[in-house]
Scaffold this motif. Sequence first.
Motif, PDB file in Angstrom:
ATOM      1  N   LEU A   1     -19.532 -60.595  67.770  1.00  0.00           N
ATOM      2  CA  LEU A   1     -19.995 -60.920  66.421  1.00  0.00           C
ATOM      3  C   LEU A   1     -18.854 -60.736  65.458  1.00  0.00           C
ATOM      4  O   LEU A   1     -18.235 -59.681  65.417  1.00  0.00           O
ATOM      5  N   ARG A   2     -18.535 -61.799  64.693  1.00  0.00           N
ATOM      6  CA  ARG A   2     -17.495 -61.649  63.678  1.00  0.00           C
ATOM      7  C   ARG A   2     -17.997 -60.668  62.627  1.00  0.00           C
ATOM      8  O   ARG A   2     -19.075 -60.806  62.087  1.00  0.00           O
TER       9      ARG A   2
ATOM     10  N   ALA B   1     -24.539 -63.565  67.729  1.00  0.00           N
ATOM     11  CA  ALA B   1     -23.169 -63.911  67.346  1.00  0.00           C
ATOM     12  C   ALA B   1     -23.190 -64.833  66.137  1.00  0.00           C
ATOM     13  O   ALA B   1     -24.032 -65.726  66.023  1.00  0.00           O
ATOM     14  N   LEU B   2     -22.256 -64.588  65.209  1.00  0.00           N
ATOM     15  CA  LEU B   2     -22.013 -65.461  64.064  1.00  0.00           C
ATOM     16  C   LEU B   2     -20.512 -65.460  63.841  1.00  0.00           C
ATOM     17  O   LEU B   2     -19.945 -64.481  63.361  1.00  0.00           O
ATOM     18  N   THR B   3     -19.832 -66.548  64.240  1.00  0.00           N
ATOM     19  CA  THR B   3     -18.380 -66.573  64.295  1.00  0.00           C
ATOM     20  C   THR B   3     -17.815 -67.804  63.604  1.00  0.00           C
ATOM     21  O   THR B   3     -18.499 -68.822  63.457  1.00  0.00           O
TER      22      THR B   3
ATOM     23  N   LEU C   1     -23.619 -70.019  65.063  1.00  0.00           N
ATOM     24  CA  LEU C   1     -24.610 -68.962  65.152  1.00  0.00           C
ATOM     25  C   LEU C   1     -25.340 -69.086  66.489  1.00  0.00           C
ATOM     26  O   LEU C   1     -25.797 -70.179  66.848  1.00  0.00           O
ATOM     27  N   VAL C   2     -25.417 -67.992  67.208  1.00  0.00           N
ATOM     28  CA  VAL C   2     -26.100 -67.957  68.508  1.00  0.00           C
ATOM     29  C   VAL C   2     -27.240 -66.951  68.427  1.00  0.00           C
ATOM     30  O   VAL C   2     -27.016 -65.766  68.131  1.00  0.00           O
TER      31      VAL C   2
ATOM     32  N   ARG D   1     -30.012 -72.365  71.764  1.00  0.00           N
ATOM     33  CA  ARG D   1     -29.675 -71.100  71.114  1.00  0.00           C
ATOM     34  C   ARG D   1     -28.533 -71.201  70.115  1.00  0.00           C
ATOM     35  O   ARG D   1     -28.225 -70.205  69.442  1.00  0.00           O
ATOM     36  N   THR D   2     -27.902 -72.338  69.989  1.00  0.00           N
ATOM     37  CA  THR D   2     -26.670 -72.445  69.207  1.00  0.00           C
ATOM     38  C   THR D   2     -26.823 -73.407  68.041  1.00  0.00           C
ATOM     39  O   THR D   2     -27.232 -74.553  68.211  1.00  0.00           O
ATOM     40  N   LEU D   3     -26.458 -72.926  66.852  1.00  0.00           N
ATOM     41  CA  LEU D   3     -26.456 -73.750  65.646  1.00  0.00           C
ATOM     42  C   LEU D   3     -25.021 -73.862  65.145  1.00  0.00           C
ATOM     43  O   LEU D   3     -24.354 -72.856  64.913  1.00  0.00           O
ATOM     44  N   ARG D   4     -24.552 -75.100  64.991  1.00  0.00           N
ATOM     45  CA  ARG D   4     -23.225 -75.336  64.428  1.00  0.00           C
ATOM     46  C   ARG D   4     -23.361 -75.548  62.925  1.00  0.00           C
ATOM     47  O   ARG D   4     -24.227 -76.293  62.460  1.00  0.00           O
TER      48      ARG D   4
END
Length: 528
Positions: free
Chosen positions: A3-4, A101-103, A113-114, A163-166
């Motif tokens: 995670l950032r 995760a947010l990177t 975002l995951v 699970r992933t948002l760009r």
Amino acid sequence: MHLRTTKRLALVLAAAALALAACGGSSDDDSDAAPGDGLTSASPRAGGSLTINIVTESRGLDPFTGAMSSVTDYSRLNALYDVLVYADGKTGEIKPQIAEALTTPDGGRTWQLVVRDGVKFSDGTVFDAAAVKFTWDRMADPANRSLYASSLRGVTTEVADARTLRISLAQPNARFDQIVAANLAYVVSPTAYQKDPKGFSRQPVGAGPFLLKSWQQGVQQTYGRNPGYWQAGKPYLDELVFKTVTDQTQSFNSVDTGGSDMAITLDSRNANLAKDAGMDVTELALNGPGGVLFNMAKAPLDDPRAREALTLAIDPDGFNKIMYDGKVVTPKSLFAVTSTQIDQNAVPTPRQDTAKAAALAKQLADEGKPLNVTLMMPQSTNSGKTGEYLQQQWNLVPNINVKIDYVDINAMMAKVLVGKDYQAAYYNLATPAEPVLWNALHSKSPANWLNYSSPDADAALEASRTATTPEDLKAAYTRLAQVTSRDFLMIPLQESITYVYAKRGKFGGLELTSGAGILMDRLGRSGT
């Protein structure tokens, strides 16, 4: 998990009062724990109920109309929805919750975002990236009149997989994760929302540790434990009740006499009473001062001389002595006096100068611009005392005439933040600095409720978003503090500290976000 994380260089300020209290246990205090330690250090146990007295009723319990502050709905929304990520109240570090995760790979132009696998909403539907996109799209839709739509201005999203948002931003923002934590952390069940969009705020469905069981308008909201909550063994509490209690004295007395267990407040007098009574007291300093803020589109406050005259007529230290016995810190800018986000020595401190205030007011009067102003204040016992003091000080100066208008807090928020229908307001710029300062101060922000326009301030705000080092961020925020002080944006009067207090040894697991919202999944009763 990666995670950032970004560290805030200071904690944040606020300027309104909230009381939270709990009932359902003995008021006897036989613990040997030292005051101040128990709430955060004690381990919670399963079971029991908690009743929270809160100063305002909710406008709604969806993320679009819910008021995201410690004095309104942060803790309620945390209970119902949980959060994607949150900013740690002690460090400002962004931490994972439902989002693992947010990177950003490119300094803030794009983000990923995951969400965690296996999370479900309380209606049994899947919490996935599509649900986040659905919620953010509703947030950005003007038809929903969300107070937080500006946080998604220039933001586009794409579901990459379940699970992933760009996320793509129109302009780079290295602190977009702070925006997510502050304004975009709550996600609704798309299925439940689509069934009844208009009724959703009264019958919300999220993935949080609690479910709304009943709501008696103006009286209380009752929540029950979510049996399908994604974290095994949580929440600890079986029941949670939020009661609307506007009187701070009543709230303290209910804790002191055993009718309640806990309270959260920004009133230092109540906190001192709690300390004197031997209670556990936890403190969290907040950035963004409380005080008098000016609407620069409303005459006569569109003239900087009017704002300067009102500022110089008030002695902030005298205000502190009269209102708080000199026991609170007097701020001097948009940032806390203890903040390391700015160079404190580089920001000028306005001092009371009634002679200059009178001269400026006479200039305006001679030009046909009488300094007649109405100050809007939230309706409460303490606000009455504050309003009386300020009105008296202003009206002692020739050619200054100030009236006070006391308004219900929710109505005041609508008038100030949405309608911009005020001249001056006793309010706050409660941080996190991102996105609050950008939204309130940038000339191109639709949420600029101060109607403030300054190329210098815009440049400082833009520099804060592209800053990639603490030094660059400090330089940007220092410049912002200097410019807004020069322009007499506000009269900073009240550096606020959030206090949580309870009978000694009764509760544990308390953790606050940087906005002073309680993370409800981890709070519980302690001891036997």
